[in-house]
Design an enzyme around this catalytic site. Structure first.
Site: not given
Ligand SMILES: NCCCCC[C@@H](C[SeH])C(=O)O
Ligand SMILES: [Zn+2]
Ligand SMILES: [Zn+2]
Length: 307
Positions: A67, A70, A125, A142, A195, A247, A269
């Site tokens: 992303h 980040e 992003r 992602n 991330h 989430y 994160e």
């Molecule tokens: N497989 C994704 C793990 C959980 C969400 C991670 C965040 C990082 Se900004 C995302 O991709 O929204």
């Molecule tokens: Zn990310």
């Molecule tokens: Zn994130």
């Protein structure tokens, strides 16, 4: 050596220069592998770190910068590489790691997006692929992996920040990583995707609330890492399975890597928890990277013991 260099964010050109210089300066431990190119035809270079021993049977994968906004993530990949090369044969953990596993580091997985945050939109992003049917650009890399692709937690609208792409692995960056991991799935035992922000140590699944078969083992690992970060750095990281802890997010690289057979798969994160967010000041780079380094070491040493 060159400490201040690693306490700054760097432009894409500087990072490409650094990759090549690192290879030149450490030709005995560093190889650079071109695994593909971005939608704007920028190279995707993986740094391969190897201890000075003969062939080892395991490897670990670390990607940063999936992303664009980040920026602490590529900063961590660079910090990790510098630390590994500088402290090999000096620090027991990194020596143990490099003597037992090769380490593949993709410093900037989304170079087009990263460049875009330096030239045009600091909060971008996604990647910068152009969908001919839409005036909006970019897919969320992602959400583009083949794991419950484009279900709840992703968007099929090209203008949304979590746009899943036209189909699984539609994006060249996703294809390059997936292809590399498929062809190395017998040796890669650990997948780490970096991330920011919100200070969390996450593991699959994020595409559903299902628990992975080794849930308890992965939970104990991130719990231990979070506990050590709190003890040594006085900082709080939440931890747990992604769907519940952050989430629902289908099409994620970590879920896909897990389903490929890489049973130790994590998404970190990094700092902070929202005060600066993606605009984390450079002065925070050392501690943010040391926290992530501590968590990486704990997990990598466990993987070496268990695989
Ligand atoms: N497989 C994704 C793990 C959980 C969400 C991670 C965040 C990082 Se900004 C995302 O991709 O929204
Ligand atoms: Zn990310
Ligand atoms: Zn994130």
């Amino acid at each position: 050596s060159g400490g201040v260099f690693y306490e700054r964010y760097h432009s894409l050109e500087d990072i490409y220069y650094w990759i090549n210089k690192t290879r030149q300066d450490h030709s005995d431990m560093v190889k650079v592998i071109l695994i593909g190119s971005s939608s704007e035809k920028r190279p995707l270079y993986v740094i391969k770190l190897s201890g000075r021993r003969d062939e080892v049977k395991r490897a670990m994968w670390l990607d940063c910068g999936i992303h664009a906004r980040e920026w602490i993530a590529p900063a961590f990949c660079m910090w990790f590489v510098k630390y590994a090369l500088e402290f090999y044969n000096l620090n027991t953990e990194i020596t143990e790691m490099l003597n037992n596993m090769d380490i593949y580091v993709l410093t900037v997985m989304n170079p087009d997006g990263y460049k875009y945050t330096w030239t045009t939109d600091r909060m971008w992003r996604k990647n910068r692929s152009v969908d001919k049917d839409s005036e909006c650009a970019g897919a969320d890399l992602n959400r583009n992996f083949d794991a419950n692709w484009c279900t709840k937690g992703a968007s099929s609208n090209p203008c949304d920040p979590t746009y899943c792409g036209q189909f699984p692995e539609s994006e060249p960056e996703t294809q390059a990583v997936a292809q590399f991991l498929r062809s190395h799935k017998d040796t890669v035992k650990l997948y780490l995707s970096i991330h920011s922000y919100s200070q969390m140590l996450l593991f699959p699944y994020s595409c559903s609330y299902d628990e992975v078969s080794n849930h308890n083992e992965l939970f104990d690992l991130v719990k231990e890492a979070s506990t050590k970060i709190r003890r040594y750095y006085k900082n709080i990281y939440k931890y747990g399975p992604s769907a519940k802890t952050i989430y629902l997010a289908p099409g994620g690289s970590d879920d896909w890597a897990y389903n490929l057979g890489i049973k130790y798969s994590f998404t970190f994160e990094l700092q902070d928890r929202g005060r600066y967010g993606f605009l984390l000041p450079p002065s925070f780079i050392p501690q943010a990277c040391n926290e992530a380094l501590l968590a990486s070491k704990i997990i990598a040493l466990h993987v070496i013991k268990k695989t």
